[in-house]
Design a protein around this motif. Sequence first.
Motif, mmCIF file in Angstrom:
data_model
loop_
_atom_site.group_PDB
_atom_site.id
_atom_site.type_symbol
_atom_site.label_atom_id
_atom_site.label_comp_id
_atom_site.label_asym_id
_atom_site.label_seq_id
_atom_site.Cartn_x
_atom_site.Cartn_y
_atom_site.Cartn_z
ATOM 1 N N THR A 50 27.787 26.363 37.937
ATOM 2 C CA THR A 50 27.285 26.636 39.285
ATOM 3 C C THR A 50 27.489 25.416 40.174
ATOM 4 O OG1 THR A 50 25.119 25.842 38.614
ATOM 5 C CG2 THR A 50 25.506 28.215 38.458
ATOM 6 N N LEU A 51 27.349 25.597 41.467
ATOM 7 C CA LEU A 51 27.277 24.446 42.366
ATOM 8 C C LEU A 51 25.912 23.811 42.126
ATOM 9 C CD1 LEU A 51 28.705 25.883 45.715
ATOM 10 C CD2 LEU A 51 29.792 24.237 44.166
ATOM 11 N N THR A 52 25.893 22.569 41.757
ATOM 12 C CA THR A 52 24.638 21.896 41.428
ATOM 13 C C THR A 52 23.663 21.943 42.605
ATOM 14 O OG1 THR A 52 25.826 20.503 39.881
ATOM 15 C CG2 THR A 52 23.663 19.719 40.594
ATOM 16 N N ALA A 53 24.172 21.883 43.815
ATOM 17 C CA ALA A 53 23.318 21.924 45.005
ATOM 18 C C ALA A 53 22.542 23.232 45.112
ATOM 19 C CB ALA A 53 24.164 21.714 46.267
ATOM 20 N N ASP A 54 23.019 24.292 44.467
ATOM 21 C CA ASP A 54 22.310 25.568 44.436
ATOM 22 C C ASP A 54 21.313 25.499 43.273
ATOM 23 O OD1 ASP A 54 21.392 28.172 44.208
ATOM 24 O OD2 ASP A 54 23.390 29.077 44.410
ATOM 25 N N VAL A 55 20.144 24.951 43.561
ATOM 26 C CA VAL A 55 19.147 24.662 42.531
ATOM 27 C C VAL A 55 18.762 25.910 41.748
ATOM 28 C CG1 VAL A 55 16.788 23.830 42.117
ATOM 29 C CG2 VAL A 55 18.261 22.650 43.771
ATOM 30 N N ASP A 56 18.472 27.004 42.431
ATOM 31 C CA ASP A 56 18.018 28.214 41.736
ATOM 32 C C ASP A 56 19.090 28.753 40.787
ATOM 33 O OD1 ASP A 56 15.539 28.095 42.968
ATOM 34 O OD2 ASP A 56 16.112 29.464 44.590
ATOM 35 N N SER A 57 20.335 28.821 41.248
ATOM 36 C CA SER A 57 21.419 29.323 40.387
ATOM 37 C C SER A 57 21.650 28.384 39.208
ATOM 38 C CB SER A 57 22.715 29.482 41.183
ATOM 39 O OG SER A 57 22.587 30.501 42.131
ATOM 40 N N THR A 58 21.575 27.090 39.468
ATOM 41 C CA THR A 58 21.791 26.120 38.396
ATOM 42 C C THR A 58 20.685 26.216 37.351
ATOM 43 O OG1 THR A 58 23.001 24.669 39.895
ATOM 44 C CG2 THR A 58 22.130 23.672 37.877
ATOM 45 N N LEU A 59 19.435 26.304 37.795
ATOM 46 C CA LEU A 59 18.329 26.443 36.847
ATOM 47 C C LEU A 59 18.396 27.765 36.085
ATOM 48 C CD1 LEU A 59 15.419 24.880 38.913
ATOM 49 C CD2 LEU A 59 16.408 23.978 36.780
ATOM 50 N N GLN A 60 18.843 28.828 36.751
ATOM 51 C CA GLN A 60 19.009 30.115 36.062
ATOM 52 C C GLN A 60 20.060 29.996 34.967
ATOM 53 O OE1 GLN A 60 17.329 33.046 36.223
ATOM 54 N NE2 GLN A 60 18.653 33.773 34.574
ATOM 55 N N GLN A 61 21.179 29.344 35.291
ATOM 56 C CA GLN A 61 22.221 29.187 34.285
ATOM 57 C C GLN A 61 21.749 28.285 33.144
ATOM 58 O OE1 GLN A 61 26.181 27.235 34.961
ATOM 59 N NE2 GLN A 61 26.850 29.376 34.659
ATOM 60 N N ILE A 62 21.010 27.238 33.455
ATOM 61 C CA ILE A 62 20.467 26.367 32.404
ATOM 62 C C ILE A 62 19.537 27.175 31.493
ATOM 63 C CG2 ILE A 62 18.933 24.404 31.940
ATOM 64 C CD1 ILE A 62 20.161 23.072 34.473
ATOM 65 N N ALA A 63 18.715 28.047 32.061
ATOM 66 C CA ALA A 63 17.819 28.884 31.253
ATOM 67 C C ALA A 63 18.627 29.811 30.340
ATOM 68 C CB ALA A 63 16.890 29.691 32.158
ATOM 69 N N CYS A 70 21.846 26.288 23.628
ATOM 70 C CA CYS A 70 22.276 25.011 24.198
ATOM 71 C C CYS A 70 21.085 24.048 24.205
ATOM 72 C CB CYS A 70 22.794 25.237 25.614
ATOM 73 S SG CYS A 70 23.472 23.771 26.404
ATOM 74 N N GLN A 71 21.349 22.782 23.867
ATOM 75 C CA GLN A 71 20.281 21.792 23.794
ATOM 76 C C GLN A 71 20.394 20.696 24.836
ATOM 77 O OE1 GLN A 71 21.665 21.482 19.732
ATOM 78 N NE2 GLN A 71 19.522 21.384 19.101
ATOM 79 N N ILE A 72 21.579 20.552 25.441
ATOM 80 C CA ILE A 72 21.843 19.540 26.460
ATOM 81 C C ILE A 72 22.744 20.199 27.498
ATOM 82 C CG2 ILE A 72 22.870 17.273 26.944
ATOM 83 C CD1 ILE A 72 22.666 16.757 23.842
ATOM 84 N N VAL A 73 22.481 19.935 28.779
ATOM 85 C CA VAL A 73 23.337 20.520 29.814
ATOM 86 C C VAL A 73 23.833 19.430 30.758
ATOM 87 C CG1 VAL A 73 21.452 21.095 31.422
ATOM 88 C CG2 VAL A 73 23.585 22.423 31.456
ATOM 89 N N ARG A 74 25.102 19.539 31.128
ATOM 90 C CA ARG A 74 25.685 18.639 32.113
ATOM 91 C C ARG A 74 25.845 19.391 33.419
ATOM 92 N NH1 ARG A 74 30.691 17.087 29.304
ATOM 93 N NH2 ARG A 74 31.833 17.282 31.230
ATOM 94 N N VAL A 75 25.566 18.693 34.516
ATOM 95 C CA VAL A 75 25.771 19.265 35.846
ATOM 96 C C VAL A 75 26.687 18.334 36.639
ATOM 97 C CG1 VAL A 75 23.579 20.543 35.883
ATOM 98 C CG2 VAL A 75 23.665 18.222 36.804
#
Length: 163
Positions: A50-63, A70-75
């Motif tokens: 995701t675009l990291t600046a899109d906080v909600d989409s990034t957090l959704q993808q991390i979830a 997954c245990q570690i995520v890079r943005v």
Amino acid sequence: MTSLNLGMPAAPPVPLAPRRKTRQLLLNHPTHPVLVGGDAPISVQSMATTLTADVDSTLQQIAELTASGCQIVRVAVPSQDDVEALPAIAKKSGIPVIADIHFQPKYVFAAIDAGCAGVRVNPGNIRAFDDKVKDIAKAAGDAGIPIRIGVNAGSLDKRLLEK
């Protein structure tokens, strides 16, 4: 004839190669710290698309990544908008967040201040990186944040490629 699985666990697979001895480090996270290296189990890392600046989409993808094991995520952090999103992402992520820094050494300091568990830098795509190495190392050391120097040929500056 088919064999029956009577609930016995399968033997672990034979390693393809012996594991290299490395120093162990901690990717700190309030609820899910992860040890990497040394004799720690191999961890699963992925990168958000995701675009990291899109906080909600990034957090959704991390979830979603976390739910998949997954245990570690890079943005990716190529812009100021991404830098500004890091505090919310690092705070709300269920797993350690690694900031993958592009282009600006000042983004490394911002990622450390944002509470990221680690930072990955590619000196090939950061102008003036050489002048900031000592400052970056000190800031990360003071904060207890590991730094990974990751280089790939596609982003190497010509001066580094010649070396």
